[in-house]
Design an enzyme around this catalytic site. Structure first.
Site, PDB file in Angstrom:
ATOM      1  N   GLU A   1      -0.630 -10.817   3.138  1.00  0.00           N
ATOM      2  CA  GLU A   1      -0.401  -9.983   4.333  1.00  0.00           C
ATOM      3  C   GLU A   1      -0.693 -10.792   5.596  1.00  0.00           C
ATOM      4  O   GLU A   1       0.048 -10.752   6.576  1.00  0.00           O
ATOM      5  CB  GLU A   1      -1.299  -8.741   4.292  1.00  0.00           C
ATOM      6  CG  GLU A   1      -0.889  -7.752   3.207  1.00  0.00           C
ATOM      7  CD  GLU A   1      -1.834  -6.577   3.060  1.00  0.00           C
ATOM      8  OE1 GLU A   1      -1.424  -5.582   2.454  1.00  0.00           O
ATOM      9  OE2 GLU A   1      -2.986  -6.653   3.531  1.00  0.00           O
TER      10      GLU A   1
ATOM     11  N   GLY B   1       0.826  -1.207   0.000  1.00  0.00           N
ATOM     12  CA  GLY B   1       0.000   0.000   0.000  1.00  0.00           C
ATOM     13  C   GLY B   1       0.856   1.250   0.000  1.00  0.00           C
ATOM     14  O   GLY B   1       2.089   1.178   0.021  1.00  0.00           O
ATOM     15  N   SER B   2       0.202   2.398   0.008  1.00  0.00           N
ATOM     16  CA  SER B   2       0.951   3.655  -0.106  1.00  0.00           C
ATOM     17  C   SER B   2       1.787   3.939   1.132  1.00  0.00           C
ATOM     18  O   SER B   2       2.910   4.451   1.025  1.00  0.00           O
ATOM     19  CB  SER B   2      -0.009   4.818  -0.376  1.00  0.00           C
ATOM     20  OG  SER B   2      -0.968   4.924   0.657  1.00  0.00           O
TER      21      SER B   2
ATOM     22  N   GLY C   1       0.363  -1.147   6.614  1.00  0.00           N
ATOM     23  CA  GLY C   1      -0.702  -0.177   6.836  1.00  0.00           C
ATOM     24  C   GLY C   1      -2.014  -0.874   7.138  1.00  0.00           C
ATOM     25  O   GLY C   1      -2.069  -2.085   7.346  1.00  0.00           O
ATOM     26  N   ALA C   2      -3.084  -0.081   7.159  1.00  0.00           N
ATOM     27  CA  ALA C   2      -4.428  -0.631   7.388  1.00  0.00           C
ATOM     28  C   ALA C   2      -5.446   0.298   6.755  1.00  0.00           C
ATOM     29  O   ALA C   2      -5.174   1.488   6.532  1.00  0.00           O
ATOM     30  CB  ALA C   2      -4.699  -0.767   8.883  1.00  0.00           C
TER      31      ALA C   2
HETATM   32  C1  5RP Z   1      -3.382  -3.584   1.143  1.00  0.00           C
HETATM   33  C2  5RP Z   1      -3.632  -3.120   2.533  1.00  0.00           C
HETATM   34  C3  5RP Z   1      -3.109  -1.775   2.901  1.00  0.00           C
HETATM   35  O1  5RP Z   1      -2.346  -1.894   4.051  1.00  0.00           O
HETATM   36  C4  5RP Z   1      -4.265  -0.859   3.145  1.00  0.00           C
HETATM   37  O2  5RP Z   1      -5.089  -0.847   1.998  1.00  0.00           O
HETATM   38  C5  5RP Z   1      -3.799   0.548   3.468  1.00  0.00           C
HETATM   39  O3  5RP Z   1      -3.220   1.131   2.352  1.00  0.00           O
HETATM   40  P1  5RP Z   1      -2.687   2.611   2.338  1.00  0.00           P
HETATM   41  O4  5RP Z   1      -1.445   2.633   3.170  1.00  0.00           O
HETATM   42  O5  5RP Z   1      -2.424   2.899   0.882  1.00  0.00           O
HETATM   43  O6  5RP Z   1      -3.763   3.502   2.903  1.00  0.00           O
HETATM   44  O7  5RP Z   1      -4.216  -3.776   3.343  1.00  0.00           O
HETATM   45  O8  5RP Z   1      -3.981  -4.820   0.900  1.00  0.00           O
END
Ligand code: 5RP
Length: 218
Positions: A103, A29-30, A82-83
């Site tokens: 994950e 993720g970002s 991340g989440a």
């Molecule tokens: C990907 C995830 C990411 O951790 C979640 O989507 C958060 O992404 P971001 O840091 O871009 O907000 O679970 O499967």
């Protein structure tokens, strides 16, 4: 701080939790991408990384960080990811990027899950963010009907295939009062590979980006 500044601040803060000489689990993720960029600056201090997706593998390799097969790793002290939503109990919804299965596997092996998130991700009750469920393609309609019986509104993520060749149902309209129970219930539906609730194995530590800096929640 803007949301992007908060993401960068927590990515930088997570570096303090990387043990020297170890293999690190890396999320997707970002926010995880920013962590990878920071990890690259100390790559000589780690043995390598285990990636939770093809995208993360590619980014780690571009930085010259060795990517190891999880099966060859016996000790994974830390997993950083991340989440999409997280509570103060450190239960999460993940999988917005579709990488939930890998994950969850890497998180299961890791001794410590460090979640890095900006303040928009902190919630009292999980479920406003649609809950991703990875499903074997031929079970898609069956699983969707079962989820509807549980009160959710599943929507097929259009044009998306996971790294494992499966589809994702994003489940709307949930107000998750008991995340551990729902995670278990969804796991038991035949055809479900993984659901995006990380409650049975939640985070051990949350580094939360706020307007005033990084807050640590355990
Ligand atoms: C990907 C995830 C990411 O951790 C979640 O989507 C958060 O992404 P971001 O840091 O871009 O907000 O679970 O499967």
């Amino acid at each position: 701080m803007t949301q992007d500044e908060q993401k960068l601040a927590v990515a930088q803060a997570a570096i303090q939790h990387v043990p020297v000489g170890s293999v690190i689990g890396v999320g997707t993720g970002s926010t995880a991408n920013l962590f990878i960029d920071e990890l690259a600056k100390i790559k000589h201090k780690i043995e390598g990384a285990v990636a939770s997706s093809e995208a993360t593998t590619e980014r780690l390799r571009k930085h010259g960080i060795e990517v190891l097969d999880l099966n060859s790793v016996t000790d994974l002290p830390v997993y950083v990811d991340g989440a999409d939503e997280i509570t103060r109990h450190l239960h999460m919804i993940k999988g917005g990027g579709g990488a939930l299965t890998r994950e969850k596997i890497v998180a299961a092996v890791a001794r410590k899950f460090i979640c890095i998130a900006d303040q928009t991700k902190l919630v009292d009750i999980l479920g406003k963010f649609p809950l991703p469920v990875e499903v074997i393609p031929m079970a898609r309609s069956y699983v969707a009907r079962e989820i509807a019986l549980l009160g959710g509104q599943p929507a097929l993520r259009q044009g998306f295939k996971t790294d494992n060749g499966n589809v994702i149902l994003d489940v709307h309209n949930l107000h998750i009062m008991n995340p551990v129970e729902l995670e278990t219930t969804l796991n038991q539906l035949t055809g479900v590979v993984t659901n995006g609730l990380f409650a049975r194995r939640g985070a051990n530590l949350l580094l939360l980006g706020t307007d005033h800096g990084v807050e640590t929640i355990t």
